[in-house]
Design a protein around this motif. Structure first.
Motif, PDB file in Angstrom:
ATOM      1  N   THR A  57       0.855  -1.188   0.017  1.00 23.94           N
ATOM      2  CA  THR A  57       0.120   0.042   0.101  1.00 23.94           C
ATOM      3  C   THR A  57       0.982   1.181  -0.113  1.00 23.94           C
ATOM      4  O   THR A  57       2.162   1.233   0.397  1.00 23.94           O
ATOM      5  CB  THR A  57      -0.866   0.106   1.256  1.00 23.94           C
ATOM      6  N   THR A  58       0.385   2.152  -0.291  1.00 26.54           N
ATOM      7  CA  THR A  58       0.958   3.651  -0.179  1.00 26.54           C
ATOM      8  C   THR A  58       1.314   3.973   1.068  1.00 26.54           C
ATOM      9  O   THR A  58       2.816   4.485   1.419  1.00 26.54           O
ATOM     10  CB  THR A  58       0.171   4.774  -0.802  1.00 26.54           C
ATOM     11  N   GLN A  59       0.540   3.599   2.055  1.00 29.28           N
ATOM     12  CA  GLN A  59       1.118   3.722   3.522  1.00 29.28           C
ATOM     13  C   GLN A  59       2.259   3.038   3.886  1.00 29.28           C
ATOM     14  O   GLN A  59       3.354   3.434   4.393  1.00 29.28           O
ATOM     15  CB  GLN A  59       0.125   3.448   4.414  1.00 29.28           C
ATOM     16  N   GLN A  60       2.258   1.573   3.358  1.00 27.54           N
ATOM     17  CA  GLN A  60       3.350   0.918   3.691  1.00 27.54           C
ATOM     18  C   GLN A  60       4.815   1.350   3.017  1.00 27.54           C
ATOM     19  O   GLN A  60       5.882   1.476   3.769  1.00 27.54           O
ATOM     20  CB  GLN A  60       3.361  -0.709   3.123  1.00 27.54           C
ATOM     21  N   VAL A  61       4.556   1.770   1.955  1.00 31.56           N
ATOM     22  CA  VAL A  61       5.804   2.353   1.130  1.00 31.56           C
ATOM     23  C   VAL A  61       6.189   3.613   1.826  1.00 31.56           C
ATOM     24  O   VAL A  61       7.503   3.848   1.799  1.00 31.56           O
ATOM     25  CB  VAL A  61       5.551   2.659  -0.295  1.00 31.56           C
ATOM     26  N   LEU A  62       5.287   4.660   2.029  1.00 28.51           N
ATOM     27  CA  LEU A  62       5.795   5.631   2.738  1.00 28.51           C
ATOM     28  C   LEU A  62       6.350   5.713   4.120  1.00 28.51           C
ATOM     29  O   LEU A  62       7.653   6.377   4.305  1.00 28.51           O
ATOM     30  CB  LEU A  62       4.477   6.494   3.058  1.00 28.51           C
ATOM     31  N   GLU A  63       5.792   4.515   5.005  1.00 23.40           N
ATOM     32  CA  GLU A  63       6.730   4.209   6.093  1.00 23.40           C
ATOM     33  C   GLU A  63       8.083   3.779   5.874  1.00 23.40           C
ATOM     34  O   GLU A  63       9.057   4.028   6.622  1.00 23.40           O
ATOM     35  CB  GLU A  63       5.915   3.056   6.777  1.00 23.40           C
ATOM     36  N   LEU A  64       8.211   2.874   4.746  1.00 22.94           N
ATOM     37  CA  LEU A  64       9.668   2.642   4.383  1.00 22.94           C
ATOM     38  C   LEU A  64      10.534   3.802   3.889  1.00 22.94           C
ATOM     39  O   LEU A  64      11.669   3.833   4.274  1.00 22.94           O
ATOM     40  CB  LEU A  64       9.370   1.620   3.419  1.00 22.94           C
TER      41      LEU A  64
END
Length: 304
Positions: A57-64
């Motif tokens: 998800t976009t949120q997962q990529v953002l966190e990374l």
């Protein structure tokens, strides 16, 4: 009684060697061909594209990306990268043949690894069975030796009884009773040895089957190594306007690849230290607990 010899075939333990795969961090292993011109910091970036086949998800990529940026923040004490959904600088996760081949490689490796674990478990079980067979073989051999000695002693006593021409019914009855006991023991031992030989034959067949599986595993591993020969995958690229990620295996792998490309955005070149973040190949770095090496720090000092 016949002395029945038992045959044990040892399983051959051959451990497969699956060659590791190296991954290039960018479009070329040659540091001179990569863009090292720094961008103006703080760099505002956005998540522009995530191919759904990555299952992120976009949120997962953002966190990374934030975790990757934090690697540099902790080292320099400055916030170089800031997320802005409207920023011009963009990060793209592009799924192509590189990720597809990587996924096939992981699936194949997992399958071979699982099969090898099953083989090792079966081999361990057969080794335990072999140990039990050897113990039983020794026990039966000892029983046979003792019974043979008892028969010899019985035959000697009978011969002595006959030579003395004894008319003692009590002694004759004792010899008769001994004969019955020895014959019953012989029948029991013969039966035990037959069962033992059957177990031995079954074990030998299972070991033979396991050795065949081992040969199949070795062949599968060799084929895997031929198909997925070690080579440099071009995982990511920074071109001054965007970061494009093409391939990764885990979230830890993706985080380190992003941090590497962020390093190029800071204007850093490659290092010759295989453990450093700015080494052009993900190989010896600790993906879970990564920390910048002296080689990385020297690059940072050189641009400040």
């Amino acid at each position: 009684m016949r002395d029945q010899r038992l045959m044990i075939i040892m399983a051959t333990c051959i451990y497969m060697s699956v060659s590791p795969v190296s991954y290039a961090q960018n479009n070329s292993h040659n540091a001179s061909s990569h863009i090292h011109q720094s961008v103006e910091t703080p760099l505002y970036y956005r998540i522009a594209e995530i191919d759904p086949r990555f299952n992120l998800t976009t949120q997962q990529v953002l966190e990374l990306t934030q975790q990757a940026a934090n690697i540099w923040t902790q080292e320099t004490g400055k916030q170089h990268f800031i997320y802005d959904p409207h920023a011009k600088f963009s990060i793209h996760l592009v799924y192509d043949e590189r990720q597809q081949q990587s996924s096939h490689r992981i699936q194949g490796l997992n399958q071979i690894t699982q099969q090898q674990k099953q083989w090792e478990n079966q081999n361990q079980q057969l080794q335990q069975a072999k140990d039990e067979i050897e113990k039983t073989t020794l026990l039966l051999a000892n029983k046979q030796t003792q019974l043979t000695a008892q028969f010899q002693q019985y035959n000697a006593d009978v011969q002595q009884f006959n030579q003395q021409r004894s008319s003692s019914k009590s002694l004759a009855n004792q010899l008769t009773q001994r004969q019955k006991v020895l014959q019953q023991q012989a029948v029991t031992l013969q039966h035990d040895m037959q069962l033992h030989n059957q177990k031995t034959q079954q074990l030998n067949q299972e070991i033979k089957t396991l050795n065949q599986k081992n040969q199949q595993l070795v062949a599968a591993a060799n084929q895997f190594n031929q198909v997925f020969q070690p080579r440099l995958f071009h995982k990511g690229h920074f071109n001054g306007k965007q970061i494009v990620i093409y391939e990764f295996t885990t979230s830890d792998d993706l985080r380190l690849t992003l941090a590497h490309e962020f390093g190029h955005a800071l204007g850093l070149a490659h290092t010759d230290d295989p453990k450093s973040l700015m080494y052009p190949v993900i190989q010896q770095q600790n993906l879970q607990r990564f920390a910048l090496t002296d080689s990385d720090r020297n690059l940072v000092k050189a641009i400040h």
